[in-house]
Write an enzyme that holds these catalytic residues in place. Structure first.
Site: not given
Ligand code: PNS
Length: 159
Positions: A128, A41
């Site tokens: 954001s 990202k």
């Molecule tokens: O603020 P955001 O971008 O909506 O947060 C998204 C976030 C960071 C919570 C999510 O992308 C995440 O947990 N990423 C880590 C990768 C992961 O564990 N993926 C599998 C389950 S979603």
């Protein structure tokens, strides 16, 4: 001890995030705010900036820490023995994405629960992305981001 993780991009942290942080910190013993290092990202603010803003805003909160993470969220939660993932929910539009994440995380580790906190009404519209658009176009972001970090956001985004 009840430890919770509040993960997210926080790109940048908004008043809506801060509201969730304040409310979550009152219902758990320890709250770890976890900005994501996501190589897939493109963030507008660097990880250092996102962490610094969160640290400025939570400096006085005794049971809140900021720790960036990469990789799977459930692995990060396990490292800190956290059984709760906090997410803020605004409107129905958030629901599908949040529900899918919550179920995926539960599939990966069924001992970790996602706890949704509904946004406070004044922040229902806020994201954001909206902050960045308004700041880039020279609009007023007072009430959107905390006063302590407002100028950093403006300096970064105003053309
Ligand atoms: O603020 P955001 O971008 O909506 O947060 C998204 C976030 C960071 C919570 C999510 O992308 C995440 O947990 N990423 C880590 C990768 C992961 O564990 N993926 C599998 C389950 S979603």
């Amino acid at each position: 001890m009840k430890t919770a993780i509040y993960p997210g991009s926080f790109d940048p942290v908004t008043n809506g995030h801060l509201d969730i942080i304040l409310r979550a910190s009152k219902i758990v013993d320890k709250l770890i705010i976890a900005p994501l290092i996501n190589f897939n990202k493109v963030h507008t603010f660097t990880l250092d900036e996102r962490c610094r803003y969160l640290q400025i805003l939570t400096a006085e909160m005794k049971n809140v820490e900021v720790k960036p993470f990469k990789g799977l969220l459930v692995n990060f939660a396990r490292m800190y023995n956290a059984k709760i993932i906090i997410r803020g929910l605004r409107a129905v539009t958030d629901f599908e994405y949040e529900f899918q994440m919550a179920l995926s995380n539960r599939k990966l580790d069924n001992e970790i629960e996602t706890l949704f906190i509904s946004t406070s009404l004044p922040y229902l519209y806020l994201s954001s992305g909206m902050v960045k658009e308004v700041a880039r176009l020279g609009g007023n972001i007072t009430d959107m981001v905390p006063e302590k970090i407002k100028q950093f956001v403006i300096d970064k985004l105003e053309g």
